[in-house]
Write a protein that holds these residues in place. Structure first.
Motif, short mmCIF file in Angstrom:
data_model
loop_
_atom_site.label_atom_id
_atom_site.label_comp_id
_atom_site.label_asym_id
_atom_site.label_seq_id
_atom_site.Cartn_x
_atom_site.Cartn_y
_atom_site.Cartn_z
N VAL A 105 49.85 45.14 35.29
CA VAL A 105 48.35 44.95 35.53
C VAL A 105 47.83 46.21 36.27
O VAL A 105 48.31 46.56 37.25
CB VAL A 105 48.39 43.60 36.59
N ARG A 118 42.75 44.58 39.15
CA ARG A 118 42.40 43.57 39.79
C ARG A 118 41.29 43.41 40.41
O ARG A 118 40.60 44.42 40.73
CB ARG A 118 43.46 43.03 40.96
N ILE A 135 42.36 39.85 36.10
CA ILE A 135 43.48 41.03 36.32
C ILE A 135 43.09 41.73 34.74
O ILE A 135 42.43 40.92 33.93
CB ILE A 135 44.86 40.56 36.28
N HIS A 162 42.59 49.57 41.52
CA HIS A 162 43.76 49.70 40.72
C HIS A 162 45.00 50.64 41.47
O HIS A 162 44.29 51.30 42.49
CB HIS A 162 43.55 50.41 39.50
N ASN A 176 50.54 36.39 33.22
CA ASN A 176 50.28 36.61 34.69
C ASN A 176 48.76 36.14 34.93
O ASN A 176 48.90 35.84 36.13
CB ASN A 176 50.31 38.41 34.25
N ALA A 177 47.92 36.11 34.04
CA ALA A 177 46.76 35.37 34.32
C ALA A 177 46.85 34.06 34.81
O ALA A 177 46.32 33.48 35.84
CB ALA A 177 45.73 35.81 33.29
#
Length: 232
Positions: free
Chosen positions: A148, A151, A156, A139, A177-178
């Motif tokens: 996010v 990871r 994520i 992180h 985002n994913a």
């Protein structure tokens, strides 16, 4: 990929639009079925509901929500591309049943980390993901604009440590985002989830976990149950 001719109603320019393709959870490439011959419409006002369409996977029959196809014309107009409506699925699908864990060795008992600060919540979520089997959970020191927080290899995660239930937009932003990173997205929340956020997460198969101050995440939807059962 399907290609259809389109004409911008603002400048009358002709375009050849190629349908975007998205991966269904079953692995089958899935694309919104375009409505040939229907005129495109300029987008002058956006709503979250209008930005999503229901698409049926030809491989497994699953119905999912995918971004509404759009075309940006050089004249500046943003055009909504019509999509053929998906027929009703009929009977309501049964609730998701978690799969049995198939790992070679059982996980040890989870030892939670007490949460006192927002940073503790992120650390507790990272600790839990590591326990599930995700490798190299990291992180950043400062939260990025994408929100996010964590990871890992193929994953994520976002950690909502606010006192308000996690909103619909948080679920959709994490999912996008994913999708852009071709990874799995997971949400953790201290205050739970708004009803519409849970509904969207179920449709997008986004695992939702809720945490208390003892730092023990609990799954709150079918996708989270499955992740808990099968691990990374």
């Amino acid at each position: 990929m399907e290609s259809v001719p389109l004409r911008c109603p603002a400048c009358r320019r002709d375009h050849a639009y190629v349908t975007p393709v998205y991966p269904c959870p079953c692995g089958e490439p899935t694309a919104p079925p375009l409505l040939r011959g229907a005129p495109v419409t300029p987008i002058t006002h956006r709503t979250w509901n209008d930005d999503w369409v229901t698409v049926r996977c030809r491989g497994c029959g699953r119905h999912d929500q995918w971004p509404q196809p759009e075309l940006c014309c050089p004249c500046g107009a943003v055009l909504r591309v019509p999509v053929r409506p998906v027929a009703s699925a009929g009977a309501v699908r049964p609730a998701h049943i978690p799969l049995p864990r198939t790992a070679a060795a059982p996980r040890p008992a989870f030892r939670p980390l007490t949460i006192r600060t927002a940073r503790d919540a992120v650390s507790a979520a990272a600790h839990y993901l590591t326990w599930l089997g995700f490798r190299e959970v990291t992180h950043p020191a400062n939260r990025p604009a994408s929100r996010v927080d964590l990871r890992a290899a193929g994953l994520i995660a976002q950690v909502d440590s606010s006192t308000r239930p996690t909103a619909l937009r948080d679920v959709e932003c994490l999912w996008l985002n994913a999708l852009n990173g071709s990874v799995r997205g997971v949400l953790f929340s201290l205050a739970g989830y708004a009803p519409e956020a849970r509904e969207r997460a179920d449709a997008l198969f986004v695992p939702l976990f809720v945490m208390d101050l003892t730092g023990s995440p609990q799954p709150v939807n079918g996708a989270a149950d499955e992740l808990f059962s099968t691990g990374a």
